[in-house]
Design a protein around this motif. Structure first.
Motif, PDB file in Angstrom:
ATOM      1  N   LEU A  89       0.664  -1.066   0.020  1.00  0.00           N
ATOM      2  CA  LEU A  89      -0.188  -0.375  -0.082  1.00  0.00           C
ATOM      3  C   LEU A  89       0.854   1.144   0.062  1.00  0.00           C
TER       4      LEU A  89
ATOM      5  N   HIS B 236       0.576   2.247  -3.834  1.00  0.00           N
ATOM      6  CA  HIS B 236      -0.614   2.675  -4.268  1.00  0.00           C
ATOM      7  C   HIS B 236      -1.691   1.676  -3.375  1.00  0.00           C
ATOM      8  N   GLU B 237      -2.842   2.212  -3.707  1.00  0.00           N
ATOM      9  CA  GLU B 237      -4.022   1.386  -3.195  1.00  0.00           C
ATOM     10  C   GLU B 237      -4.256   0.206  -4.124  1.00  0.00           C
ATOM     11  N   TYR B 238      -4.711  -0.700  -3.096  1.00  0.00           N
ATOM     12  CA  TYR B 238      -4.984  -2.218  -3.841  1.00  0.00           C
ATOM     13  C   TYR B 238      -6.175  -2.526  -3.403  1.00  0.00           C
TER      14      TYR B 238
ATOM     15  N   ARG C 228      -6.833  -1.621  10.216  1.00  0.00           N
ATOM     16  CA  ARG C 228      -7.796  -0.833  10.155  1.00  0.00           C
ATOM     17  C   ARG C 228      -8.179  -0.432  11.505  1.00  0.00           C
TER      18      ARG C 228
ATOM     19  N   VAL D  55      -4.637   1.737   7.997  1.00  0.00           N
ATOM     20  CA  VAL D  55      -5.403   1.731   6.431  1.00  0.00           C
ATOM     21  C   VAL D  55      -6.819   2.215   6.627  1.00  0.00           C
TER      22      VAL D  55
ATOM     23  N   ARG E  15     -12.294   1.444   1.204  1.00  0.00           N
ATOM     24  CA  ARG E  15     -13.432   2.209   0.666  1.00  0.00           C
ATOM     25  C   ARG E  15     -14.237   0.989  -0.199  1.00  0.00           C
TER      26      ARG E  15
ATOM     27  N   THR F 297     -11.333  -1.520  -1.458  1.00  0.00           N
ATOM     28  CA  THR F 297     -10.176  -0.956  -1.805  1.00  0.00           C
ATOM     29  C   THR F 297      -9.309  -0.369  -0.533  1.00  0.00           C
ATOM     30  N   TYR F 298      -8.233  -0.749  -0.369  1.00  0.00           N
ATOM     31  CA  TYR F 298      -7.498  -0.151   0.858  1.00  0.00           C
ATOM     32  C   TYR F 298      -6.315   0.858   0.550  1.00  0.00           C
ATOM     33  N   GLU F 299      -6.027   1.555   1.370  1.00  0.00           N
ATOM     34  CA  GLU F 299      -5.043   2.340   1.230  1.00  0.00           C
ATOM     35  C   GLU F 299      -4.359   2.789   2.488  1.00  0.00           C
TER      36      GLU F 299
ATOM     37  N   THR G 279      -3.490   5.407   5.463  1.00  0.00           N
ATOM     38  CA  THR G 279      -4.110   6.670   6.093  1.00  0.00           C
ATOM     39  C   THR G 279      -3.221   7.911   6.137  1.00  0.00           C
TER      40      THR G 279
END
Length: 109
Positions: A31, A34-36, A60, A65, A68, A75-77, A79
């Motif tokens: 991550l 990039h987001e995955y 989370r 992370v 969304r 999708t995770y990104e 924070t």
């Protein structure tokens, strides 16, 4: 005891415990670029979906992370970009440690 009344060193120890799993570190490394989507993370990491879900849930809850939902996909990104910076710092430290160990071994040979 609330988070604000705990000593900072205890909060740091708990934070590093959160990082104490190889799958969680790998997720954060991925991550950092990039987001995955979860399906992409599964392909990259190669663990069972339930295991990945558990590790993502821990990340989370720790606030490292964010998720969304996009249709049927999640999708995770990261924070914060500071998470990627922390991983880069750890990589630099470990590279130095390994190099130092290699030099010590060479001197013994």
């Amino acid at each position: 005891m609330t988070g604000l009344s705990r000593p900072l060193y205890q909060m740091k120890a708990d934070f590093f415990k959160t990082l104490g799993h190889p799958v969680r570190i790998r997720v954060l490394e991925l991550l950092s670029d990039h987001e995955y989507a979860v399906s992409q993370l599964l392909d990259e990491i190669g663990v069972e979906p339930a295991n990945l879900s558990q590790q993502l849930s821990i990340l989370r809850r720790a606030g490292l992370v964010a998720a969304r939902r996009e249709g049927l996909s999640v999708t995770y990104e990261l924070t914060s970009p500071q998470v990627a910076e922390m991983l880069a710092a750890a990589r630099a430290i470990l590279t130095g440690v390994v190099a130092g160990q290699a030099e010590a071994l060479e001197r013994l040979a």
